[in-house]
Write a protein that holds these residues in place. Structure first.
Motif, PDB file in Angstrom:
ATOM      1  N   LYS A 128      33.595  30.776  39.944  1.00  0.00           N
ATOM      2  CA  LYS A 128      32.283  31.398  40.065  1.00  0.00           C
ATOM      3  C   LYS A 128      31.164  30.432  39.674  1.00  0.00           C
ATOM      4  O   LYS A 128      31.366  29.482  38.911  1.00  0.00           O
ATOM      5  CB  LYS A 128      32.206  32.663  39.212  1.00  0.00           C
ATOM      6  N   GLY A 136      29.999  34.256  43.619  1.00  0.00           N
ATOM      7  CA  GLY A 136      31.205  33.549  44.023  1.00  0.00           C
ATOM      8  C   GLY A 136      32.012  34.377  44.999  1.00  0.00           C
ATOM      9  O   GLY A 136      31.536  35.367  45.552  1.00  0.00           O
ATOM     10  N   ALA A 181      33.647  38.155  41.188  1.00  0.00           N
ATOM     11  CA  ALA A 181      32.996  36.935  40.698  1.00  0.00           C
ATOM     12  C   ALA A 181      31.738  37.222  39.894  1.00  0.00           C
ATOM     13  O   ALA A 181      31.314  36.394  39.076  1.00  0.00           O
ATOM     14  CB  ALA A 181      32.662  36.015  41.867  1.00  0.00           C
TER      15      ALA A 181
END
Length: 485
Positions: free
Chosen positions: A131, A141, A296
């Motif tokens: 991420k 991400g 993420a």
């Protein structure tokens, strides 16, 4: 106006027929093998993480509202993911699968979910590992990021991001909105254009607020609607508990072609498998690469903790909610799956619920469907937004264009034929899934290393912290989500 409608109808019929042919080939020769194969491979490499860490999954979920430190909590990220997982795929999608593939399609949905729990764990864990930190204490991400920084392939990463943006601001909103309009028309005779207007206005209002607004909305909507649907399903199961053995008998008989009377309208075992896999993928999204975009965004102490939570979401989605829907439909006694057209799939579950519990459930059930689908549109846009950021399309103009596209797609989807919007979604999902699975296979060692680090720390202490730059990973981490690379 009539001539325009006729032209649109001819186009959608032709497009549906062509896309169906493409989908049948891709799913038969690529998706089924790749999806199940990857799930089996990841189950073996993680030594059955979906079985060994059930207690940890539940424990992390209980604690998931804490520790956000001003960012998006683990539970909020989980809720965004569940907003697209638990919803129309569990209602309209299950009904459509059973019409075309018979009750046995449910069995193949279980198979996809069974191995998909390991796939969901892997993709969420990778999303956390790779991420990127953004302004305001938030993270971004997903597959595009872990494919780029993990494999070094900018081409594959960009392809994934482009496919994902299209899927999430065009195909997904169309499917969700179509289900809303189908239920409101089939149950309450509300004109499609009225539903379209309602969806457009509601979607536009929330999307303007951005990702944080979406997280707050889905954090409330998703659990409440899921709980309401589960309570409804449990009530029907209790009232028809004697039918439970027969339900499972019919599912298994249909799955392996042991009873021709249980075949779907598309006919044959292959149709059962194809529709089970397609609807299973759309329902639980394991391997599709959508939920990692939500995973993420979470602020957690270790990537594996979010991976375990996201894996649990697959179990909730398919093993519980989708199975309950199948039971509701099969035991209602008012629906002949072989005698209806797939266009009725949007309101079959509603018809079954009202037939069992009474007409008074028509309004509450319609409200549930509306918010299920609405939260899925919001969650889908959050995924698109993450991939737009990856592609460098961060200007206000690009963001507004994406929001406008999602809003317009929702309105159009509410008016189109159900067969067209679901076929379009199948095509979009196929390409997104193929690219994501390539990334998962290539980066399996990162998942295994992260899991090993988590398990080693868990043996010695309840306080688990990820230190990616200490040599626990198989390569150098070049993203900034866990400190300076």
């Amino acid at each position: 106006m009539a001539e325009i409608q006729a032209t649109i109808s001819r186009f959608t019929v032709s497009a549906t027929e062509w896309l169906t042919g493409v989908n049948d080939w891709i799913y038969t020769w690529i998706i089924i093998l790749a999806l199940t194969g990857t799930g089996i491979y990841l189950t073996i490499r993680t030594r059955g993480v979906q079985f060994r860490h059930v207690r940890s999954m539940v424990s992390h979920l209980k604690e998931s509202r804490r520790g956000a430190r001003g960012g998006i909590s683990s539970f909020q990220a989980f809720a965004i993911g569940m907003a697209t997982r638990i919803g129309i795929g569990n209602i309209t999608g299950v009904a459509l699968a059973m019409i075309l593939g018979g009750p046995g399609a449910l069995f193949w949905m279980w198979v996809v979910a069974f191995f998909g729990m390991a796939t969901a764990f892997a993709e969420a864990t990778l999303a956390q590992i790779f991420k990127q930190r953004h302004a305001g204490g938030t993270f971004r991400g997903g597959p595009a990021t872990y494919i780029l920084h993990g494999t070094g392939s900018k081409l594959l990463a960009n392809l994934f991001a482009i496919f994902m943006v299209f899927s999430m601001i065009v195909a997904m909103p169309m499917v969700q909105a179509n289900s809303i309009s189908g239920v409101l028309y089939g149950t309450h005779n509300i004109p499609l254009w009225v539903s379209a207007a309602l969806i457009v206005i509601s979607t536009a209002v929330v999307l303007i607020g951005g990702v944080r607004s979406i997280a707050k909305a889905t954090e409330f909507i998703s659990p409440v609607m899921a709980l309401g649907y589960i309570i409804t399903a449990l009530a029907i199961i209790v009232l028809n508990i004697d039918a439970l053995p027969g339900f499972f008998r019919d599912v298994f008989a249909s799955a392996f072609g042991l009873n021709e009377t249980l075949a779907g309208s598309a006919g044959g075992i292959l149709a059962t498998i194809l529709n089970g896999v397609r609807r299973g993928l759309f329902s639980n999204e394991a391997g599709m690469g959508t939920n990692p975009n939500a995973a993420a965004t979470a602020t957690v102490d270790h990537p594996v903790s979010q991976g375990l939570i996201q894996s649990l979401g697959v179990f909730f989605d398919t093993m519980l909610v989708s199975t309950a829907t199948g039971f509701i439909i099969l035991t209602s006694g008012v629906i002949d799956l072989r005698g209806i057209d797939d266009s009725a799939s949007s309101h079959i579950t509603s018809d079954a619920v009202t037939a069992t519990l009474g007409d008074w459930m028509a309004v509450p059930f319609s409200i549930m469907v509306f918010f299920f689908a609405f939260s899925s549109i919001l969650g889908a846009y959050a995924y698109a937004d993450a991939n737009l950021v990856f592609l460098g399309k961060t200007s206000v103009a690009c963001q507004r264009a994406a929001q406008l596209t999602a809003v317009i797609s929702s309105g159009i989807g509410a008016l189109l034929a159900i067969s067209f919007v679901w076929t379009l979604m199948d095509t979009a999902m196929a390409f997104v899934t193929i690219v994501n699975l390539i990334g998962l296979i290539a980066l399996t060692n990162w998942v295994v290393a992260s899991l090993k680090d988590y398990e080693n720390q868990k043996k010695d202490s309840e306080l688990i912290e990820f230190a990616p730059h200490s040599g626990v990973l198989p390569g150098k981490l070049t993203t900034n989500g866990w400190g300076t690379p």
